[in-house]
Write a protein that holds these residues in place. Sequence first.
Motif, PDB file in Angstrom:
ATOM      1  N   ILE A 129      16.916  49.377 -13.942  1.00 39.87           N
ATOM      2  CA  ILE A 129      16.554  50.701 -14.751  1.00 39.87           C
ATOM      3  C   ILE A 129      17.594  51.112 -15.814  1.00 39.87           C
ATOM      4  O   ILE A 129      18.734  51.148 -15.023  1.00 39.87           O
ATOM      5  N   ASP A 130      17.544  51.592 -16.755  1.00 38.28           N
ATOM      6  CA  ASP A 130      18.335  52.235 -17.637  1.00 38.28           C
ATOM      7  C   ASP A 130      18.631  53.811 -16.891  1.00 38.28           C
ATOM      8  O   ASP A 130      17.825  54.737 -17.193  1.00 38.28           O
ATOM      9  N   HIS A 131      19.424  54.004 -16.254  1.00 37.62           N
ATOM     10  CA  HIS A 131      19.493  55.226 -15.397  1.00 37.62           C
ATOM     11  C   HIS A 131      19.974  56.413 -16.396  1.00 37.62           C
ATOM     12  O   HIS A 131      19.798  57.634 -16.169  1.00 37.62           O
ATOM     13  N   ALA A 132      20.575  56.052 -17.512  1.00 39.71           N
ATOM     14  CA  ALA A 132      21.032  57.216 -18.520  1.00 39.71           C
ATOM     15  C   ALA A 132      19.693  57.602 -19.100  1.00 39.71           C
ATOM     16  O   ALA A 132      19.789  58.834 -19.886  1.00 39.71           O
ATOM     17  N   SER A 133      18.607  56.988 -18.900  1.00 42.02           N
ATOM     18  CA  SER A 133      17.627  57.370 -19.847  1.00 42.02           C
ATOM     19  C   SER A 133      16.951  58.567 -19.271  1.00 42.02           C
ATOM     20  O   SER A 133      16.084  59.367 -19.906  1.00 42.02           O
ATOM     21  N   TYR A 134      17.166  58.973 -17.850  1.00 42.97           N
ATOM     22  CA  TYR A 134      16.611  60.061 -17.295  1.00 42.97           C
ATOM     23  C   TYR A 134      17.742  61.228 -16.839  1.00 42.97           C
ATOM     24  O   TYR A 134      17.720  61.986 -16.030  1.00 42.97           O
ATOM     25  N   ALA A 135      19.021  60.766 -17.252  1.00 38.53           N
ATOM     26  CA  ALA A 135      20.057  61.613 -16.821  1.00 38.53           C
ATOM     27  C   ALA A 135      20.215  63.043 -17.926  1.00 38.53           C
ATOM     28  O   ALA A 135      19.288  62.745 -19.044  1.00 38.53           O
ATOM     29  N   ARG A 136      21.045  63.877 -17.507  1.00 37.90           N
ATOM     30  CA  ARG A 136      21.456  64.909 -18.312  1.00 37.90           C
ATOM     31  C   ARG A 136      21.707  64.582 -19.647  1.00 37.90           C
ATOM     32  O   ARG A 136      21.450  65.014 -20.682  1.00 37.90           O
ATOM     33  N   PHE A 137      22.781  63.812 -19.744  1.00 41.66           N
ATOM     34  CA  PHE A 137      23.305  63.196 -20.970  1.00 41.66           C
ATOM     35  C   PHE A 137      22.873  61.740 -21.171  1.00 41.66           C
ATOM     36  O   PHE A 137      22.696  60.963 -20.126  1.00 41.66           O
ATOM     37  N   ASP A 138      23.025  61.349 -22.374  1.00 36.80           N
ATOM     38  CA  ASP A 138      22.965  59.881 -22.676  1.00 36.80           C
ATOM     39  C   ASP A 138      24.073  59.225 -22.607  1.00 36.80           C
ATOM     40  O   ASP A 138      24.073  57.776 -23.103  1.00 36.80           O
ATOM     41  N   ASP A 139      25.375  59.532 -22.082  1.00 34.46           N
ATOM     42  CA  ASP A 139      26.268  58.788 -21.722  1.00 34.46           C
ATOM     43  C   ASP A 139      26.285  57.721 -20.882  1.00 34.46           C
ATOM     44  O   ASP A 139      25.425  57.874 -19.734  1.00 34.46           O
ATOM     45  N   ARG A 140      26.730  56.411 -20.870  1.00 33.26           N
ATOM     46  CA  ARG A 140      26.694  55.232 -19.909  1.00 33.26           C
ATOM     47  C   ARG A 140      27.923  54.952 -19.548  1.00 33.26           C
ATOM     48  O   ARG A 140      28.917  54.882 -20.511  1.00 33.26           O
ATOM     49  N   PRO A 141      28.178  54.787 -18.339  1.00 32.27           N
ATOM     50  CA  PRO A 141      29.895  54.407 -17.852  1.00 32.27           C
ATOM     51  C   PRO A 141      29.865  53.066 -18.262  1.00 32.27           C
ATOM     52  O   PRO A 141      28.969  52.071 -18.223  1.00 32.27           O
ATOM     53  N   VAL A 142      31.176  52.389 -18.315  1.00 26.20           N
ATOM     54  CA  VAL A 142      31.421  51.308 -18.545  1.00 26.20           C
ATOM     55  C   VAL A 142      31.414  50.607 -17.337  1.00 26.20           C
ATOM     56  O   VAL A 142      32.211  50.982 -16.296  1.00 26.20           O
ATOM     57  N   GLY A 143      30.877  49.187 -17.065  1.00 32.32           N
ATOM     58  CA  GLY A 143      30.799  48.475 -15.823  1.00 32.32           C
ATOM     59  C   GLY A 143      29.544  48.009 -15.728  1.00 32.32           C
ATOM     60  O   GLY A 143      28.640  48.068 -16.674  1.00 32.32           O
ATOM     61  N   THR A 144      29.653  46.956 -14.529  1.00 31.50           N
ATOM     62  CA  THR A 144      28.468  46.514 -14.234  1.00 31.50           C
ATOM     63  C   THR A 144      28.176  46.838 -12.710  1.00 31.50           C
ATOM     64  O   THR A 144      29.370  47.104 -12.126  1.00 31.50           O
ATOM     65  N   TRP A 145      27.047  46.605 -12.153  1.00 32.77           N
ATOM     66  CA  TRP A 145      26.414  46.648 -10.998  1.00 32.77           C
ATOM     67  C   TRP A 145      27.321  45.705 -10.094  1.00 32.77           C
ATOM     68  O   TRP A 145      27.826  46.256  -8.811  1.00 32.77           O
ATOM     69  N   ASP A 146      27.662  44.707 -10.385  1.00 29.41           N
ATOM     70  CA  ASP A 146      28.363  43.740  -9.500  1.00 29.41           C
ATOM     71  C   ASP A 146      29.609  44.156  -9.212  1.00 29.41           C
ATOM     72  O   ASP A 146      30.154  44.296  -8.199  1.00 29.41           O
ATOM     73  N   ILE A 147      30.328  44.756 -10.312  1.00 30.05           N
ATOM     74  CA  ILE A 147      31.803  45.441 -10.187  1.00 30.05           C
ATOM     75  C   ILE A 147      31.649  46.630  -9.345  1.00 30.05           C
ATOM     76  O   ILE A 147      32.352  46.890  -8.153  1.00 30.05           O
ATOM     77  N   TRP A 148      30.612  47.621  -9.761  1.00 32.06           N
ATOM     78  CA  TRP A 148      30.483  48.841  -8.952  1.00 32.06           C
ATOM     79  C   TRP A 148      30.288  48.759  -7.502  1.00 32.06           C
ATOM     80  O   TRP A 148      30.881  49.217  -6.463  1.00 32.06           O
ATOM     81  N   MET A 149      29.305  47.820  -7.282  1.00 34.90           N
ATOM     82  CA  MET A 149      28.859  47.717  -5.669  1.00 34.90           C
ATOM     83  C   MET A 149      29.843  46.942  -4.707  1.00 34.90           C
ATOM     84  O   MET A 149      30.087  47.487  -3.704  1.00 34.90           O
TER      85      MET A 149
END
Length: 240
Positions: A129-149
């Motif tokens: 899911i594009d989590h920025a699509s339902y966030a307050r702002f349309d900003d997206r953090p740099v990174g991937t789920w593989d790195i984050w998790m």
Amino acid sequence: MIEFRTLADDHPDLGHSPLLRGALLTLQFAGEHGSIGLTKSKAFKRVFVHWAVEHFDWPGKSPEEMFRFQKVINEYEFPPLELLHFLLISLRLGRHYKGEFRTTKRGAELADSPGRLFAELIPYFVLQIDHASYARFDDRPVGTWDIWMNVINMEAAHGTTEAALFETFYGEPHDWHTAGWREMGAFSSCVLRPLAWAGLISEIREGDHGSRVCHVFKTPLWRSAIRLETDVQLAPICIQ
């Protein structure tokens, strides 16, 4: 690499997932009542929204808090339900038919199988899911789920904070009280909130708006449901 395990339907750690709990309740309600009424805009009608607020037991959105300032709540005013509605339709676990939300055959089957529903719902929600699509702002953090998790797997092994995680990833000591609050907001909305709604981490907030600190911990569900490359670097948990 991120691997989600399929857990047994009676696995106790499944109880940590608010999103799974909401999905089960929604599918079971639709099955027991035949359908859930929709508005002309195809949102859930208020009577079900009120029922969901009272039964989802959603962290930070208790019935007392939700109904404190308004007695009538629409679907869009209860964001977890609005998102869940979208997910159930996207995964074809439910469908719209003649002004009603009805479970599909597969949705009805998974309504009685929490482990299988978790395996269907949570990886899709977190990773696709594009989590920025339902966030307050349309900003997206740099990174991937593989790195984050994989990094969170290490950094939150004994608990950490939202600000400390942000600094680990981006090298800047931003938080909600600095000029980089929007970057912090994007990270919180697009990384930490999905993990919390999935039940993989828990967030404990302390202080008021001017001195707020958010502590982050992995839940037992994280350990039982996810396999990551950094698991081998973690010390085993000793149970006395």
